[in-house]
Every structure is written in structure tokens, then in C-alpha cells.
Write a protein that holds these residues in place. Structure first.
Motif, mmCIF file in Angstrom:
data_model
loop_
_atom_site.group_PDB
_atom_site.id
_atom_site.type_symbol
_atom_site.label_atom_id
_atom_site.label_comp_id
_atom_site.label_asym_id
_atom_site.label_seq_id
_atom_site.Cartn_x
_atom_site.Cartn_y
_atom_site.Cartn_z
ATOM 1 N N PRO A 217 36.657 32.925 30.052
ATOM 2 C CA PRO A 217 37.778 33.278 31.829
ATOM 3 C C PRO A 217 37.715 31.466 31.891
ATOM 4 O O PRO A 217 37.894 31.132 32.865
ATOM 5 C CB PRO A 217 36.169 34.125 32.419
ATOM 6 N N GLU A 218 36.471 30.640 32.013
ATOM 7 C CA GLU A 218 36.775 29.239 32.449
ATOM 8 C C GLU A 218 37.630 28.454 32.017
ATOM 9 O O GLU A 218 38.350 27.707 33.568
ATOM 10 C CB GLU A 218 35.316 28.608 32.353
ATOM 11 N N VAL A 219 38.137 28.782 31.283
ATOM 12 C CA VAL A 219 39.809 28.498 31.004
ATOM 13 C C VAL A 219 40.897 28.655 31.900
ATOM 14 O O VAL A 219 41.764 28.474 32.629
ATOM 15 C CB VAL A 219 39.854 28.069 29.511
ATOM 16 N N LEU A 220 40.913 30.010 31.823
ATOM 17 C CA LEU A 220 41.718 30.584 33.285
ATOM 18 C C LEU A 220 41.023 30.586 34.755
ATOM 19 O O LEU A 220 42.359 30.128 35.225
ATOM 20 C CB LEU A 220 41.793 32.245 32.917
ATOM 21 N N GLU A 221 39.994 30.417 34.705
ATOM 22 C CA GLU A 221 39.313 29.683 36.440
ATOM 23 C C GLU A 221 40.476 28.353 36.552
ATOM 24 O O GLU A 221 41.247 27.568 37.316
ATOM 25 C CB GLU A 221 38.950 30.011 36.127
ATOM 26 N N ALA A 222 40.270 27.501 35.165
ATOM 27 C CA ALA A 222 40.849 25.867 35.227
ATOM 28 C C ALA A 222 42.369 26.686 35.457
ATOM 29 O O ALA A 222 43.077 25.223 36.203
ATOM 30 C CB ALA A 222 40.169 25.025 33.911
ATOM 31 N N TRP A 223 42.668 27.347 34.750
ATOM 32 C CA TRP A 223 44.631 27.407 34.877
ATOM 33 C C TRP A 223 45.264 27.339 36.464
ATOM 34 O O TRP A 223 46.206 26.951 37.027
ATOM 35 C CB TRP A 223 45.252 28.091 33.446
ATOM 36 N N ILE A 224 44.569 28.586 37.063
ATOM 37 C CA ILE A 224 44.558 29.401 38.420
ATOM 38 C C ILE A 224 44.400 28.076 39.229
ATOM 39 O O ILE A 224 45.558 28.290 39.937
ATOM 40 C CB ILE A 224 43.609 29.970 38.829
ATOM 41 N N ALA A 225 43.287 27.259 39.066
ATOM 42 C CA ALA A 225 42.863 26.257 40.049
ATOM 43 C C ALA A 225 43.641 25.040 40.101
ATOM 44 O O ALA A 225 44.508 24.364 41.002
ATOM 45 C CB ALA A 225 41.377 25.552 39.360
ATOM 46 N N SER A 226 44.812 25.022 38.645
ATOM 47 C CA SER A 226 45.415 23.369 38.950
ATOM 48 C C SER A 226 46.503 23.953 38.860
ATOM 49 O O SER A 226 48.345 22.739 39.551
ATOM 50 C CB SER A 226 45.586 23.076 37.570
ATOM 51 N N GLY A 227 47.682 25.422 38.625
ATOM 52 C CA GLY A 227 48.210 26.211 39.195
ATOM 53 C C GLY A 227 49.215 26.450 38.339
ATOM 54 O O GLY A 227 50.190 27.349 38.593
#
Length: 70
Positions: free
Chosen positions: A33-43
Motif C-alpha cells: 500500500p505504501e507504493v500505491l500511496e506514493a503513486w497517488i501523492a505523485s499524481g
């Protein structure tokens, strides 16, 4: 008894949204989930929030990843 239908999106036909959890399962990243959250934060992962639910815009994601546009 509820039988789960296999997932087969047709994003070229219409806008298609998946819950973040379902998207993570679909791409095999439920345990990251941390990778997905990073993808969300980066757009990188196009999201919509509807009625308090975070949804992935699958059509926009595939377009951004270089898949053919409908």
C-alpha cells in the motif's frame, strides 16, 4: 451465496473506476500500500473521491501508461 465475477475492464468503452483495494488486487500489489500511496501523492495514479471513497480512474491510468486511446 455470492459468486464473484472475474474482472475484465473495458476502459475504451467508458470511464471505469475501481476502488483502491480492487485496483491493488488487480495489479498484484495488495501487499504494497505504501507504493500505491506514493503513486497517488505523485499524481501517477489518477484518483477521484466520491462520497468518501477513493477510486482509481482506470481509463486515465491506462492512457497515462501509454496504452492506446479509444
Amino acid at each position: 451465496m455470492k459468486v464473484e465475477e472475474p474482472f475484465s475492464p473495458a476502459p475504451e468503452d467508458e470511464t471505469y473506476y475501481l476502488s483502491l483495494e480492487r485496483f491493488a488486487e488487480w495489479i498484484g500489489m495488495s501487499d504494497q500500500p505504501e507504493v500505491l500511496e506514493a503513486w497517488i501523492a505523485s499524481g501517477k495514479l489518477p484518483m477521484r473521491e466520491i462520497a468518501g471513497h477513493r477510486l482509481v480512474d482506470l481509463r486515465a491510468f491506462l492512457r497515462a501508461e501509454g496504452k492506446p486511446k479509444p
